[in-house]
Design a protein around this motif. Sequence first.
Motif, PDB file in Angstrom:
ATOM      1  N   SER A 141       0.923  -1.126   0.038  1.00  0.00           N
ATOM      2  CA  SER A 141       0.004   0.126  -0.014  1.00  0.00           C
ATOM      3  C   SER A 141       0.895   1.255   0.029  1.00  0.00           C
ATOM      4  O   SER A 141       0.138   2.224   0.128  1.00  0.00           O
ATOM      5  N   ASP A 143       4.226   3.574  -2.068  1.00  0.00           N
ATOM      6  CA  ASP A 143       4.788   3.435  -3.364  1.00  0.00           C
ATOM      7  C   ASP A 143       6.256   3.169  -3.437  1.00  0.00           C
ATOM      8  O   ASP A 143       6.806   3.997  -4.534  1.00  0.00           O
ATOM      9  N   GLY A 144       6.790   2.519  -2.642  1.00  0.00           N
ATOM     10  CA  GLY A 144       8.371   2.531  -2.655  1.00  0.00           C
ATOM     11  C   GLY A 144       8.997   2.380  -1.158  1.00  0.00           C
ATOM     12  O   GLY A 144       8.151   2.482  -0.217  1.00  0.00           O
ATOM     13  N   GLN A 158      11.890   9.404  -1.487  1.00  0.00           N
ATOM     14  CA  GLN A 158      11.658   7.952  -1.866  1.00  0.00           C
ATOM     15  C   GLN A 158      12.982   7.840  -2.400  1.00  0.00           C
ATOM     16  O   GLN A 158      13.603   8.638  -3.116  1.00  0.00           O
ATOM     17  N   LEU A 202       6.572  -1.472  -4.759  1.00  0.00           N
ATOM     18  CA  LEU A 202       5.643  -0.649  -5.591  1.00  0.00           C
ATOM     19  C   LEU A 202       4.141  -0.699  -4.974  1.00  0.00           C
ATOM     20  O   LEU A 202       3.732  -1.473  -4.230  1.00  0.00           O
ATOM     21  N   ASP A 203       3.400   0.467  -5.132  1.00  0.00           N
ATOM     22  CA  ASP A 203       2.179   0.576  -4.784  1.00  0.00           C
ATOM     23  C   ASP A 203       1.293  -0.542  -5.744  1.00  0.00           C
ATOM     24  O   ASP A 203       1.075  -0.261  -6.898  1.00  0.00           O
ATOM     25  N   THR A 205      -1.778  -0.866  -5.075  1.00  0.00           N
ATOM     26  CA  THR A 205      -3.394  -0.964  -5.205  1.00  0.00           C
ATOM     27  C   THR A 205      -4.067  -0.910  -6.546  1.00  0.00           C
ATOM     28  O   THR A 205      -5.130  -1.270  -6.619  1.00  0.00           O
ATOM     29  N   ASP A 206      -3.382  -0.438  -7.533  1.00  0.00           N
ATOM     30  CA  ASP A 206      -3.634  -0.547  -8.921  1.00  0.00           C
ATOM     31  C   ASP A 206      -2.779  -1.822  -9.568  1.00  0.00           C
ATOM     32  O   ASP A 206      -1.589  -1.622  -9.750  1.00  0.00           O
ATOM     33  N   ALA A 209      -0.091  -1.831 -12.139  1.00  0.00           N
ATOM     34  CA  ALA A 209       1.307  -1.494 -11.774  1.00  0.00           C
ATOM     35  C   ALA A 209       2.174  -2.854 -11.897  1.00  0.00           C
ATOM     36  O   ALA A 209       3.376  -2.835 -12.039  1.00  0.00           O
ATOM     37  N   HIS A 219       7.549   1.328 -13.453  1.00  0.00           N
ATOM     38  CA  HIS A 219       7.125   1.339 -12.101  1.00  0.00           C
ATOM     39  C   HIS A 219       7.527   2.690 -11.571  1.00  0.00           C
ATOM     40  O   HIS A 219       8.371   3.358 -11.917  1.00  0.00           O
ATOM     41  N   SER A 220       6.687   3.014 -10.653  1.00  0.00           N
ATOM     42  CA  SER A 220       7.261   4.414  -9.704  1.00  0.00           C
ATOM     43  C   SER A 220       7.520   4.077  -8.459  1.00  0.00           C
ATOM     44  O   SER A 220       7.763   5.275  -7.728  1.00  0.00           O
ATOM     45  N   GLY A 221       7.727   2.855  -8.377  1.00  0.00           N
ATOM     46  CA  GLY A 221       8.397   2.460  -6.933  1.00  0.00           C
ATOM     47  C   GLY A 221       9.826   2.608  -6.834  1.00  0.00           C
ATOM     48  O   GLY A 221      10.544   3.183  -7.306  1.00  0.00           O
TER      49      GLY A 221
END
Length: 239
Positions: A141, A143-144, A158, A202-203, A205-206, A209, A219-221
């Motif tokens: 939950s 994002d990294g 981050q 990573l997040d 929840t989506d 991803a 990814h953005s994590g």
Amino acid sequence: MRVVVSIGGSVLAPDLDPDRVAAHADALERVAADGCEVGVVVGGGGVAREYIETARELGADEVQLDRLGIGTTRLNARLLIAALGDRASLSPAEEYDDAAASLRRGEVSIMGGVTPGQTTDAVAAAFAEAVDADLLVYATSADGVYDVDPNVHENATQYAELTPAELVDIVLPMSRNAGASAPVDLLAAKLIDRAGLRSVVLDGTDPSAIVDAVLRGEHSGTDVVPTGTNEPSYWTGTR
């Protein structure tokens, strides 16, 4: 490519929402359909914490509390198995050998908790090490990985990339502070370091991803990259 995905219970089933579980199952099916061997470890989340707190008030000991948590992870795993249908193992594996055998059969191999005193973070790392996974993904939950808890510190930074040893160094002080929120627990970080596992936090929840991270490395994590490790050849193609 062989990948192990750890899906937190608070990501998969913060409440009993069939659409959310189905969306995660669809993401795993997309990864498997692209040719990946997929193992999954499912956490207990808020439901597990509620059971544990209630049992603690009733006088349960720590082993009993751990077993309640393990039972809840396996219930969540069965939800995911129901959503995956024939793609998945018939029931959650309770031993690493059974989970590995499921992978060899071409199934999406699913586990919950295994041993009292060990979190599903650590189970995922141990599973990934046992099957020599190319990638370990923590769908959380958050994002990294951050230098401090971003839920407490507005100026938390981050990390885009870390070595496994750096991950251990970051998680260690968090594990000592009561109420601190580490992205993965200390044992999991040490197992990642020991095995030299390429990992992503990573997040989740989506669910898309997870697909982007596994199939394309996008990814953005936070990437956890062992020293001297190259980018997986699986990502060099067009997907």
